[in-house]
Design a protein around this motif. Structure first.
Motif, PDB file in Angstrom:
ATOM      1  N   LEU A 115       0.806  -1.229   0.000  1.00 36.80           N
ATOM      2  CA  LEU A 115       0.000   0.000   0.000  1.00 36.80           C
ATOM      3  C   LEU A 115       0.835   1.272   0.000  1.00 36.80           C
ATOM      4  O   LEU A 115       0.298   2.367  -0.168  1.00 36.80           O
ATOM      5  N   SER A 116       2.157   1.144   0.215  1.00 34.78           N
ATOM      6  CA  SER A 116       3.001   2.342   0.292  1.00 34.78           C
ATOM      7  C   SER A 116       3.032   3.096  -1.034  1.00 34.78           C
ATOM      8  O   SER A 116       3.265   4.304  -1.061  1.00 34.78           O
ATOM      9  N   GLY A 117       2.794   2.375  -2.154  1.00 32.51           N
ATOM     10  CA  GLY A 117       2.739   3.037  -3.452  1.00 32.51           C
ATOM     11  C   GLY A 117       1.538   3.943  -3.590  1.00 32.51           C
ATOM     12  O   GLY A 117       1.678   5.166  -3.727  1.00 32.51           O
ATOM     13  N   PRO A 118       0.310   3.390  -3.505  1.00 33.25           N
ATOM     14  CA  PRO A 118      -0.869   4.248  -3.677  1.00 33.25           C
ATOM     15  C   PRO A 118      -1.088   5.264  -2.560  1.00 33.25           C
ATOM     16  O   PRO A 118      -1.623   6.340  -2.806  1.00 33.25           O
ATOM     17  N   VAL A 119      -0.672   4.944  -1.323  1.00 34.50           N
ATOM     18  CA  VAL A 119      -0.920   5.853  -0.198  1.00 34.50           C
ATOM     19  C   VAL A 119       0.167   6.918  -0.067  1.00 34.50           C
ATOM     20  O   VAL A 119      -0.128   8.099   0.118  1.00 34.50           O
ATOM     21  N   LEU A 120       1.440   6.514  -0.168  1.00 29.89           N
ATOM     22  CA  LEU A 120       2.552   7.444   0.061  1.00 29.89           C
ATOM     23  C   LEU A 120       3.292   7.828  -1.216  1.00 29.89           C
ATOM     24  O   LEU A 120       4.172   8.675  -1.179  1.00 29.89           O
ATOM     25  N   GLY A 121       2.957   7.169  -2.317  1.00 32.02           N
ATOM     26  CA  GLY A 121       3.650   7.473  -3.562  1.00 32.02           C
ATOM     27  C   GLY A 121       5.044   6.884  -3.649  1.00 32.02           C
ATOM     28  O   GLY A 121       5.864   7.330  -4.466  1.00 32.02           O
ATOM     29  N   GLU A 122       5.335   5.882  -2.801  1.00 27.54           N
ATOM     30  CA  GLU A 122       6.651   5.254  -2.827  1.00 27.54           C
ATOM     31  C   GLU A 122       6.710   4.217  -3.947  1.00 27.54           C
ATOM     32  O   GLU A 122       5.707   3.638  -4.338  1.00 27.54           O
ATOM     33  N   LYS A 123       7.929   3.977  -4.442  1.00 25.37           N
ATOM     34  CA  LYS A 123       8.114   3.000  -5.509  1.00 25.37           C
ATOM     35  C   LYS A 123       8.262   1.602  -4.916  1.00 25.37           C
ATOM     36  O   LYS A 123       9.058   1.382  -4.009  1.00 25.37           O
ATOM     37  N   VAL A 124       7.482   0.666  -5.413  1.00 24.84           N
ATOM     38  CA  VAL A 124       7.558  -0.727  -4.974  1.00 24.84           C
ATOM     39  C   VAL A 124       8.066  -1.560  -6.146  1.00 24.84           C
ATOM     40  O   VAL A 124       7.380  -1.713  -7.150  1.00 24.84           O
ATOM     41  N   GLY A 125       9.296  -2.069  -6.016  1.00 29.44           N
ATOM     42  CA  GLY A 125       9.924  -2.817  -7.100  1.00 29.44           C
ATOM     43  C   GLY A 125       9.417  -4.246  -7.194  1.00 29.44           C
ATOM     44  O   GLY A 125       8.645  -4.719  -6.350  1.00 29.44           O
ATOM     45  N   TRP A 126       9.872  -4.934  -8.245  1.00 30.90           N
ATOM     46  CA  TRP A 126       9.382  -6.299  -8.479  1.00 30.90           C
ATOM     47  C   TRP A 126       9.799  -7.243  -7.364  1.00 30.90           C
ATOM     48  O   TRP A 126       9.087  -8.224  -7.071  1.00 30.90           O
ATOM     49  N   ARG A 127      10.944  -7.022  -6.720  1.00 30.92           N
ATOM     50  CA  ARG A 127      11.389  -7.925  -5.649  1.00 30.92           C
ATOM     51  C   ARG A 127      10.438  -7.862  -4.455  1.00 30.92           C
ATOM     52  O   ARG A 127      10.100  -8.887  -3.870  1.00 30.92           O
ATOM     53  N   ARG A 128      10.004  -6.651  -4.118  1.00 30.40           N
ATOM     54  CA  ARG A 128       9.054  -6.520  -3.004  1.00 30.40           C
ATOM     55  C   ARG A 128       7.697  -7.117  -3.380  1.00 30.40           C
ATOM     56  O   ARG A 128       7.039  -7.734  -2.539  1.00 30.40           O
ATOM     57  N   TRP A 129       7.293  -6.926  -4.653  1.00 34.09           N
ATOM     58  CA  TRP A 129       6.026  -7.525  -5.085  1.00 34.09           C
ATOM     59  C   TRP A 129       6.104  -9.046  -5.023  1.00 34.09           C
ATOM     60  O   TRP A 129       5.123  -9.714  -4.669  1.00 34.09           O
ATOM     61  N   ALA A 130       7.273  -9.592  -5.353  1.00 34.43           N
ATOM     62  CA  ALA A 130       7.457 -11.043  -5.265  1.00 34.43           C
ATOM     63  C   ALA A 130       7.344 -11.507  -3.813  1.00 34.43           C
ATOM     64  O   ALA A 130       6.718 -12.532  -3.520  1.00 34.43           O
ATOM     65  N   ALA A 131       7.952 -10.738  -2.880  1.00 31.97           N
ATOM     66  CA  ALA A 131       7.867 -11.076  -1.453  1.00 31.97           C
ATOM     67  C   ALA A 131       6.421 -10.992  -0.974  1.00 31.97           C
ATOM     68  O   ALA A 131       5.958 -11.832  -0.188  1.00 31.97           O
ATOM     69  N   ILE A 132       5.697  -9.976  -1.449  1.00 32.34           N
ATOM     70  CA  ILE A 132       4.283  -9.824  -1.076  1.00 32.34           C
ATOM     71  C   ILE A 132       3.479 -11.024  -1.575  1.00 32.34           C
ATOM     72  O   ILE A 132       2.615 -11.558  -0.867  1.00 32.34           O
ATOM     73  N   GLY A 133       3.797 -11.478  -2.793  1.00 32.54           N
ATOM     74  CA  GLY A 133       3.117 -12.655  -3.338  1.00 32.54           C
ATOM     75  C   GLY A 133       3.374 -13.901  -2.512  1.00 32.54           C
ATOM     76  O   GLY A 133       2.451 -14.687  -2.253  1.00 32.54           O
ATOM     77  N   VAL A 134       4.634 -14.089  -2.070  1.00 35.38           N
ATOM     78  CA  VAL A 134       4.974 -15.236  -1.227  1.00 35.38           C
ATOM     79  C   VAL A 134       4.197 -15.167   0.093  1.00 35.38           C
ATOM     80  O   VAL A 134       3.676 -16.172   0.588  1.00 35.38           O
ATOM     81  N   GLY A 135       4.130 -13.956   0.660  1.00 36.04           N
ATOM     82  CA  GLY A 135       3.377 -13.774   1.901  1.00 36.04           C
ATOM     83  C   GLY A 135       1.903 -14.097   1.726  1.00 36.04           C
ATOM     84  O   GLY A 135       1.275 -14.708   2.601  1.00 36.04           O
ATOM     85  N   CYS A 136       1.331 -13.715   0.589  1.00 35.90           N
ATOM     86  CA  CYS A 136      -0.081 -14.012   0.312  1.00 35.90           C
ATOM     87  C   CYS A 136      -0.311 -15.521   0.222  1.00 35.90           C
ATOM     88  O   CYS A 136      -1.331 -16.034   0.693  1.00 35.90           O
ATOM     89  N   ILE A 137       0.657 -16.225  -0.378  1.00 35.71           N
ATOM     90  CA  ILE A 137       0.560 -17.688  -0.442  1.00 35.71           C
ATOM     91  C   ILE A 137       0.558 -18.270   0.974  1.00 35.71           C
ATOM     92  O   ILE A 137      -0.206 -19.193   1.284  1.00 35.71           O
TER      93      ILE A 137
END
Length: 289
Positions: A115-137
């Motif tokens: 949520l840091s991207g849409p709320v704070l305008g921070e850049k979320v790279g593919w590595r963090r998105w991959a970690a988020i996906g693992v966490g969702c699993i």
């Protein structure tokens, strides 16, 4: 605040805070299992508000300086959001248990990253998105949707995690203009006012023994926050934050020994994935910091 960066002391304070917060979770489950959740959280907030007011009174400039803000709407929203999150979390303890609630709730750092991207305008790279996906699993493994044994109540700690992540992001946003002391003051006072407006309608007589537990709950709440404040005074957040996961271990020990809960294999596997993804996300933030 003077940053000393004494990492061993900071780690010790963080682990101490996780022990106190685990005790707080256990007491909350006991009381909310007997009395109305709103009333329990309301009384807890009365003590919390007294604590932050006392801290503000002792600080430079006193209460007036701590309360001064140019974004009162944001501070009120933060305070109400945290109070609501605590109500949801405590209710989750009573219907789902401590272990399963906390196992899902610990995904909140991943939600913060997402949520840091849409709320704070921070850049979320593919590595963090991959970690988020693992966490969702990991969360899906714990919840086991579609397995025929899915408990719809399991969504409660996920809602709690989302609310806490949003609260954390709003706190970061507020920090652009307000000090930590100001945000802390508004958190306690707004939460107490909001919970009193709701909790007063759900008042129930409490037996003397449970008033003792209620007093201990209030003390653990204030002590836990004090330990965290001292922890972040002692060391950088990125160095001590991984040790916050000890909270889950203490909670599991308490849940098994006191409340007779069991530890499912799916919870262990899912938790390992969530914690691993969370630690990776913290490491990436530190690398880019």
């Amino acid at each position: 605040m003077t940053q000393k960066n004494n990492i061993p002391a900071g780690i010790a304070l963080m682990i101490g805070a996780t022990i106190v917060f685990a005790l707080q979770d256990g007491i909350s489950r006991h009381l909310a299992g007997t009395y109305n959740t709103y009333m329990v959280v309301m009384i807890r907030y009365w003590f919390f508000a007294a604590f932050v007011v006392a801290l503000a009174a002792r600080s430079s400039g006193g209460i007036a300086a701590a309360a001064r803000t140019r974004q009162p709407g944001l501070q009120i929203l933060r305070g109400l959001l945290l109070a609501g999150e605590i109500c949801v979390a405590v209710y989750g303890f009573t219907v789902l248990g401590l272990i399963e609630s906390q196992a899902v709730f610990i995904c909140y750092p991943l939600l913060v990253a997402a949520l840091s991207g849409p709320v704070l305008g921070e850049k979320v790279g593919w590595r963090r998105w991959a970690a988020i996906g693992v966490g969702c699993i990991g969360v899906l493994i714990i919840l086991q949707p579609g397995m025929g044994v899915f408990n719809p109540w399991a969504i409660i700690p996920l809602i709690s995690a989302f609310m806490f992540a949003l609260y954390g992001l709003l706190t970061r946003y507020a920090a652009r203009q307000d000090s930590t002391a100001t945000s802390f003051f508004w958190t306690g006072v707004v939460g107490a006012v909001g919970m009193t407006a709701i909790g007063m309608w759900f008042w129930e007589p409490m037996v003397p023994r449970d008033w003792g537990w209620m007093a201990l709950l209030c003390v653990t709440g204030a002590t836990g926050h004090w330990l965290l404040i001292k922890c972040y005074e002692m060391a950088e957040a990125s160095a001590v934050q991984p040790f916050a996961y000890f909270h889950l271990m203490w909670t599991a020990i308490l849940a098994i020994t006191i409340f007779g809960e069991t530890l499912r294999l799916a919870v262990i596997v899912g938790t390992v994935l969530i914690v691993s993804a969370g630690l990776f996300t913290l490491w990436r933030e530190r690398q880019q910091g």
